[in-house]
Design a protein around this motif. Structure first.
Motif, PDB file in Angstrom:
ATOM      1  N   ALA A  92     -23.150  17.115 -62.824  1.00  0.00           N
ATOM      2  CA  ALA A  92     -22.596  17.067 -61.470  1.00  0.00           C
ATOM      3  C   ALA A  92     -23.392  16.098 -60.603  1.00  0.00           C
ATOM      4  N   PRO A  93     -22.764  15.425 -59.657  1.00  0.00           N
ATOM      5  CA  PRO A  93     -23.483  14.549 -58.724  1.00  0.00           C
ATOM      6  C   PRO A  93     -24.505  15.341 -57.914  1.00  0.00           C
ATOM      7  N   VAL A  94     -25.671  14.740 -57.691  1.00  0.00           N
ATOM      8  CA  VAL A  94     -26.787  15.420 -57.044  1.00  0.00           C
ATOM      9  C   VAL A  94     -27.207  14.662 -55.784  1.00  0.00           C
ATOM     10  N   LEU A  95     -27.321  15.389 -54.665  1.00  0.00           N
ATOM     11  CA  LEU A  95     -27.843  14.829 -53.426  1.00  0.00           C
ATOM     12  C   LEU A  95     -29.196  15.470 -53.155  1.00  0.00           C
ATOM     13  N   LEU A  96     -30.234  14.636 -53.071  1.00  0.00           N
ATOM     14  CA  LEU A  96     -31.590  15.105 -52.800  1.00  0.00           C
ATOM     15  C   LEU A  96     -31.946  14.758 -51.359  1.00  0.00           C
ATOM     16  N   LEU A  97     -32.121  15.776 -50.511  1.00  0.00           N
ATOM     17  CA  LEU A  97     -32.448  15.582 -49.107  1.00  0.00           C
ATOM     18  C   LEU A  97     -33.906  15.969 -48.879  1.00  0.00           C
ATOM     19  N   VAL A  98     -34.684  15.051 -48.319  1.00  0.00           N
ATOM     20  CA  VAL A  98     -36.110  15.276 -48.126  1.00  0.00           C
ATOM     21  C   VAL A  98     -36.501  14.800 -46.736  1.00  0.00           C
ATOM     22  N   GLY A  99     -37.408  15.538 -46.092  1.00  0.00           N
ATOM     23  CA  GLY A  99     -37.906  15.129 -44.785  1.00  0.00           C
ATOM     24  C   GLY A  99     -38.776  13.885 -44.884  1.00  0.00           C
ATOM     25  N   GLY A 100     -38.632  12.990 -43.918  1.00  0.00           N
ATOM     26  CA  GLY A 100     -39.374  11.731 -43.937  1.00  0.00           C
ATOM     27  C   GLY A 100     -40.872  11.901 -43.821  1.00  0.00           C
ATOM     28  N   ARG A 101     -41.325  13.054 -43.318  1.00  0.00           N
ATOM     29  CA  ARG A 101     -42.763  13.306 -43.181  1.00  0.00           C
ATOM     30  C   ARG A 101     -43.277  14.262 -44.258  1.00  0.00           C
ATOM     31  N   ASP A 102     -42.456  14.504 -45.268  1.00  0.00           N
ATOM     32  CA  ASP A 102     -42.818  15.402 -46.365  1.00  0.00           C
ATOM     33  C   ASP A 102     -43.213  14.557 -47.579  1.00  0.00           C
ATOM     34  N   ASP A 103     -44.332  13.841 -47.446  1.00  0.00           N
ATOM     35  CA  ASP A 103     -44.696  12.808 -48.410  1.00  0.00           C
ATOM     36  C   ASP A 103     -44.799  13.319 -49.842  1.00  0.00           C
ATOM     37  N   ALA A 104     -45.463  14.461 -50.045  1.00  0.00           N
ATOM     38  CA  ALA A 104     -45.656  14.962 -51.404  1.00  0.00           C
ATOM     39  C   ALA A 104     -44.322  15.298 -52.068  1.00  0.00           C
TER      40      ALA A 104
ATOM     41  N   VAL B 232     -24.264  19.277 -56.548  1.00  0.00           N
ATOM     42  CA  VAL B 232     -25.519  19.946 -56.220  1.00  0.00           C
ATOM     43  C   VAL B 232     -26.155  19.238 -55.026  1.00  0.00           C
ATOM     44  N   VAL B 233     -26.653  20.028 -54.065  1.00  0.00           N
ATOM     45  CA  VAL B 233     -27.429  19.488 -52.943  1.00  0.00           C
ATOM     46  C   VAL B 233     -28.767  20.206 -52.917  1.00  0.00           C
ATOM     47  N   SER B 234     -29.831  19.440 -52.780  1.00  0.00           N
ATOM     48  CA  SER B 234     -31.191  19.978 -52.695  1.00  0.00           C
ATOM     49  C   SER B 234     -31.763  19.656 -51.320  1.00  0.00           C
ATOM     50  N   ARG B 235     -32.313  20.695 -50.643  1.00  0.00           N
ATOM     51  CA  ARG B 235     -32.959  20.485 -49.340  1.00  0.00           C
ATOM     52  C   ARG B 235     -34.447  20.774 -49.463  1.00  0.00           C
ATOM     53  N   GLY B 236     -35.264  19.747 -49.276  1.00  0.00           N
ATOM     54  CA  GLY B 236     -36.700  19.942 -49.396  1.00  0.00           C
ATOM     55  C   GLY B 236     -37.052  20.597 -50.719  1.00  0.00           C
ATOM     56  N   GLY B 237     -36.356  20.182 -51.783  1.00  0.00           N
ATOM     57  CA  GLY B 237     -36.417  20.885 -53.049  1.00  0.00           C
ATOM     58  C   GLY B 237     -37.532  20.427 -53.976  1.00  0.00           C
ATOM     59  N   ARG B 238     -37.698  21.207 -55.036  1.00  0.00           N
ATOM     60  CA  ARG B 238     -38.626  20.899 -56.106  1.00  0.00           C
ATOM     61  C   ARG B 238     -37.837  20.668 -57.391  1.00  0.00           C
ATOM     62  N   PRO B 239     -37.042  19.596 -57.446  1.00  0.00           N
ATOM     63  CA  PRO B 239     -36.265  19.332 -58.656  1.00  0.00           C
ATOM     64  C   PRO B 239     -37.134  19.083 -59.874  1.00  0.00           C
ATOM     65  N   ASP B 240     -38.381  18.687 -59.655  1.00  0.00           N
ATOM     66  CA  ASP B 240     -39.287  18.455 -60.777  1.00  0.00           C
ATOM     67  C   ASP B 240     -39.485  19.710 -61.612  1.00  0.00           C
ATOM     68  N   LEU B 241     -39.357  20.888 -60.992  1.00  0.00           N
ATOM     69  CA  LEU B 241     -39.563  22.146 -61.708  1.00  0.00           C
ATOM     70  C   LEU B 241     -38.406  22.479 -62.641  1.00  0.00           C
ATOM     71  N   ALA B 242     -37.314  21.712 -62.585  1.00  0.00           N
ATOM     72  CA  ALA B 242     -36.199  21.907 -63.522  1.00  0.00           C
ATOM     73  C   ALA B 242     -36.520  21.333 -64.893  1.00  0.00           C
ATOM     74  N   GLY B 243     -37.536  20.491 -64.978  1.00  0.00           N
ATOM     75  CA  GLY B 243     -38.002  19.987 -66.264  1.00  0.00           C
ATOM     76  C   GLY B 243     -36.925  19.280 -67.063  1.00  0.00           C
ATOM     77  N   GLY B 244     -36.819  19.649 -68.340  1.00  0.00           N
ATOM     78  CA  GLY B 244     -35.896  18.978 -69.245  1.00  0.00           C
ATOM     79  C   GLY B 244     -34.437  19.190 -68.913  1.00  0.00           C
ATOM     80  N   ALA B 245     -34.123  20.172 -68.055  1.00  0.00           N
ATOM     81  CA  ALA B 245     -32.726  20.406 -67.686  1.00  0.00           C
ATOM     82  C   ALA B 245     -32.152  19.261 -66.865  1.00  0.00           C
ATOM     83  N   LEU B 246     -33.008  18.472 -66.228  1.00  0.00           N
ATOM     84  CA  LEU B 246     -32.519  17.388 -65.368  1.00  0.00           C
ATOM     85  C   LEU B 246     -31.598  16.435 -66.123  1.00  0.00           C
ATOM     86  N   ALA B 247     -31.950  16.119 -67.341  1.00  0.00           N
ATOM     87  CA  ALA B 247     -31.145  15.173 -68.114  1.00  0.00           C
ATOM     88  C   ALA B 247     -29.790  15.754 -68.497  1.00  0.00           C
ATOM     89  N   GLY B 248     -29.652  17.075 -68.445  1.00  0.00           N
ATOM     90  CA  GLY B 248     -28.396  17.707 -68.816  1.00  0.00           C
ATOM     91  C   GLY B 248     -27.444  17.953 -67.673  1.00  0.00           C
TER      92      GLY B 248
END
Length: 214
Positions: free
Chosen positions: A150-162, A131-147
């Motif tokens: 697959a390896p996960v790559l989280l890509l976030v912009g350096g100026r996207d603080d929130a 799984v690859v996430s671009r500027g994603g909201r993985p927090d909205l996956a809630g309890g599914a995260l623990a399940g």
């Protein structure tokens, strides 16, 4: 690369997609758009083109029907409906797996689509290999995260603080291998010169390491 327009019938709904499948593909990547976007997103199309150049097949899919998309543009009621988005994404993953049974499948999610991708990964551990996430909201996956397995790559912009903070918090709930990578100088939509190219290169490297078997 030739692109085939496809129509998927998922859970009583017909969804439109664009499938690019090269000969001798290295794998397949299913895109999950979010936050009012569609398969016509120039950002995801740019990343898909980079993946195609590296030999990956891609499916860019509208997770909302035209009528739902029109309603969402006015009310924003569907873009955060992760249950709806992930149910349709999981159906698309099943469709792809039936069409190309010998190819490993990865998911690329942007914004709220990243949450849907992670839920699908948790629900389809036998199908989803990365799984690859671009500027994603993985927090909205809630309890599914623990399940997620697959390896996960989280890509976030350096100026996207929130969004960096939300990704950091969500990453702590993952039990699968993951990497949180910050793209220096990039904002949420990665419009800066070279930012999307860096996203595409990182995604390609991540998917290139997908295991061929579960």
């Amino acid at each position: 690369m030739p692109v085939e327009s496809v129509s998927l019938h998922i859970a009583g709904t017909r969804l439109a997609g664009d499938l690019a499948l090269p000969d001798d593909a290295a794998g397949l990547v299913l895109f999950a758009h979010g936050s009012g976007s569609s398969r016509h997103s120039p950002r995801n199309q740019a990343v898909a083109a980079q993946l195609n150049d590296r030999g990956f097949g891609t499916l860019l899919l509208d997770l909302l029907t035209p009528a739902e998309d029109e309603t969402d543009a006015a009310t924003r009621e569907h873009r955060f409906d992760i249950t709806l988005l992930s149910r349709r994404l999981s159906g698309a993953a099943d469709w792809l797996a039936a069409r190309a049974t010998d190819l490993p499948l990865g998911l690329f999610g942007a914004s709220t689509g990243a949450a849907a991708a992670l839920v699908t990964a948790a629900e389809r551990p036998e199908l989803v290999r990365a799984v690859v996430s671009r500027g994603g909201r993985p927090d909205l996956a809630g309890g599914a995260l623990a399940g997620v397995r697959a390896p996960v790559l989280l890509l976030v912009g350096g100026r996207d603080d929130a969004v960096i903070k939300l990704n950091e918090e969500a990453a702590q709930q993952l039990t699968a291998p993951y990497e949180l990578r910050v793209i220096p100088g990039a904002t949420h939509l990665f419009p800066e010169p070279g930012a999307l190219e860096e996203v595409g290169a990182a995604a390609g490297d991540w998917f290139a390491r997908m295991p061929t078997t579960v």
